[in-house]
Motif scaffolding. Structure first.
Motif, mmCIF file in Angstrom:
data_model
loop_
_atom_site.group_PDB
_atom_site.id
_atom_site.type_symbol
_atom_site.label_atom_id
_atom_site.label_comp_id
_atom_site.label_asym_id
_atom_site.label_seq_id
_atom_site.Cartn_x
_atom_site.Cartn_y
_atom_site.Cartn_z
ATOM 1 N N UNK A 69 0.819 -1.222 0.000
ATOM 2 C CA UNK A 69 0.000 0.000 0.000
ATOM 3 C C UNK A 69 0.851 1.268 0.000
ATOM 4 N N UNK A 70 2.002 1.238 -0.674
ATOM 5 C CA UNK A 70 2.823 2.458 -0.755
ATOM 6 C C UNK A 70 2.087 3.582 -1.465
ATOM 7 N N UNK A 71 1.167 3.231 -2.341
ATOM 8 C CA UNK A 71 0.454 4.270 -3.086
ATOM 9 C C UNK A 71 -0.654 4.929 -2.268
ATOM 10 N N UNK A 72 -0.806 4.517 -1.000
ATOM 11 C CA UNK A 72 -1.870 5.054 -0.161
ATOM 12 C C UNK A 72 -1.403 6.140 0.799
ATOM 13 N N UNK A 73 -0.086 6.438 0.831
ATOM 14 C CA UNK A 73 0.303 7.473 1.770
ATOM 15 C C UNK A 73 1.762 7.867 1.693
ATOM 16 N N UNK A 74 2.043 9.033 2.297
ATOM 17 C CA UNK A 74 3.421 9.513 2.417
ATOM 18 C C UNK A 74 4.065 8.882 3.652
ATOM 19 N N UNK A 75 3.414 9.010 4.801
ATOM 20 C CA UNK A 75 3.829 8.298 6.009
ATOM 21 C C UNK A 75 2.766 7.250 6.305
ATOM 22 N N UNK A 76 3.213 6.019 6.486
ATOM 23 C CA UNK A 76 2.281 4.944 6.826
ATOM 24 C C UNK A 76 2.616 4.380 8.195
ATOM 25 N N UNK A 77 1.580 4.154 9.010
ATOM 26 C CA UNK A 77 1.676 3.321 10.200
ATOM 27 C C UNK A 77 0.874 2.068 9.898
ATOM 28 N N UNK A 78 1.553 0.914 9.881
ATOM 29 C CA UNK A 78 0.842 -0.308 9.541
ATOM 30 C C UNK A 78 1.781 -1.438 9.200
ATOM 31 N N UNK A 79 1.239 -2.417 8.470
ATOM 32 C CA UNK A 79 1.968 -3.643 8.208
ATOM 33 C C UNK A 79 3.026 -3.502 7.133
ATOM 34 N N UNK A 80 3.982 -4.439 7.150
ATOM 35 C CA UNK A 80 5.072 -4.406 6.189
ATOM 36 C C UNK A 80 5.743 -5.767 6.122
ATOM 37 N N UNK A 81 6.475 -5.969 5.021
ATOM 38 C CA UNK A 81 7.319 -7.152 4.889
ATOM 39 C C UNK A 81 8.661 -6.938 5.584
ATOM 40 N N UNK A 82 9.264 -5.770 5.363
ATOM 41 C CA UNK A 82 10.496 -5.385 6.043
ATOM 42 C C UNK A 82 10.326 -3.954 6.540
ATOM 43 N N UNK A 83 10.221 -3.745 7.880
ATOM 44 C CA UNK A 83 10.323 -4.753 8.935
ATOM 45 C C UNK A 83 9.167 -5.743 8.903
#
Length: 314
Positions: A69-83
């Motif tokens: 979901x990189x296309x959903x925001x400049x700063x994201x708080x949420x899930x990721x693969x790395x980390x």
């Protein structure tokens, strides 16, 4: 981009210092802090009080990061693969974002990530809380994006949110009613001491739109928008409707301003808009100690209320 976002740990504080050029960089915060050892991302203003700018237009992502979901925001708080942080086993928690000027997450702007280039979605946000518990967004300037602030309830995992002392304005998508200065859903959320300005010219969204349980809106300046307050049903997840706090909504101590010819004549819309009346808020709306100023040439409607059990006024 020099910050090792992929290895943030409880108790870490990231200081982003003002400089005379923006940081054209974007990132994810996916750490699990604690109440005693929160994770803090803090802007350090210059001597004139100017905040460091995080600009999504042409931004790049640190190569070590890999998140969806990189296309959903400049700063994201949420899930990721790395980390590595995937729900429900990992929920970013006890995180504060403060004193940053976050801007320009919307079309036609684009970005570059470790997985290549991309364009922002219409509903991208300057700050996107995909999922999180005990999250504070404080003292930020949030503007020039699709949604200024977007918070998703994520199956009831998003809980205890504080949005405090921010300046949120100039967001939205031209010709669309679906993007707003802020659009939120959580189990427990408080908006206080914020200054909400107008949306971008030609944008039909609302100023503060919310689908939460446990909603408190107090001591804010909220000016214009299609509606100043759009407090509708928790269509995103049954956890919202099933929460007993869903049936009590508190709106007090706010300044609500309506300019002539500005969007809908309604100041506050309460209840629901999904069409499924079984999940509309109902319950009690507590509306008191607010000041409403309208300079409309025609009518002004204080409330449009759908299926409430009780509206209490001072």
């Amino acid at each position: 981009g020099d910050v090792p976002w992929e290895s943030l740990a409880p108790g870490d504080t990231v200081l982003i210092h003002w400089r005379d050029t923006p940081y054209n960089e974007k990132f994810v915060v996916a750490a699990e802090g604690t109440e005693a050892m929160p994770v803090i991302v803090r802007g350090v203003p210059n001597e004139s009080g100017q905040l460091p700018i995080i600009d999504g237009n042409g931004a790049s992502t640190r190569a070590a990061l890999n998140y969806w979901n990189e296309n959903r925001g400049v700063i994201k708080i949420g899930g990721s693969n790395t980390p590595s942080c995937d729900q429900p086993d990992c929920v970013p928690s006890w995180i504060t974002i403060e004193n940053l000027d976050v801007r320009s997450g919307r079309p036609p702007y684009s970005f570059t990530s470790s997985r290549g280039g991309g364009d922002y979605a219409d509903n991208a946000a300057a700050i996107h809380v995909e999922v999180g518990r005990h999250i504070t967004i404080r003292g930020c300037i949030i503007h020039d994006s699709g949604n200024g602030l977007f918070i998703g309830v994520n199956g009831g995992l998003t809980q205890d949110i504080l949005v405090e002392g921010n300046w949120i304005y100039d967001n939205g998508i031209e010709g669309s009613i679906y993007e707003h200065n802020s659009y939120t859903a959580a189990l427990g959320i408080t908006f206080q001491y914020n200054h909400y300005g107008s949306l971008r010219a030609g944008c039909g969204g609302n100023n503060l739109k919310d689908r939460s349980a446990g909603l408190v809106v107090r001591y804010n300046w909220i000016q214009n928008g299609n509606r100043q307050l759009d407090l509708v049903d928790g269509e995103d997840d049954p956890s919202v409707v099933d929460d007993p706090r869903y049936r009590e909504t508190f709106v007090y101590g706010n300044l609500l301003i309506e300019a002539d010819g500005e969007g809908n004549s309604q100041i506050l819309h309460y209840g629901g808009d999904s069409g499924d009346e079984t999940i509309y808020r109902k319950g009690t709306l507590y509306f008191f100690h607010n000041t409403v100023v309208s300079t409309r040439g025609g009518n002004t409607t204080l409330f449009r209320s759908r299926l409430p059990d009780l509206v209490t006024l001072p």
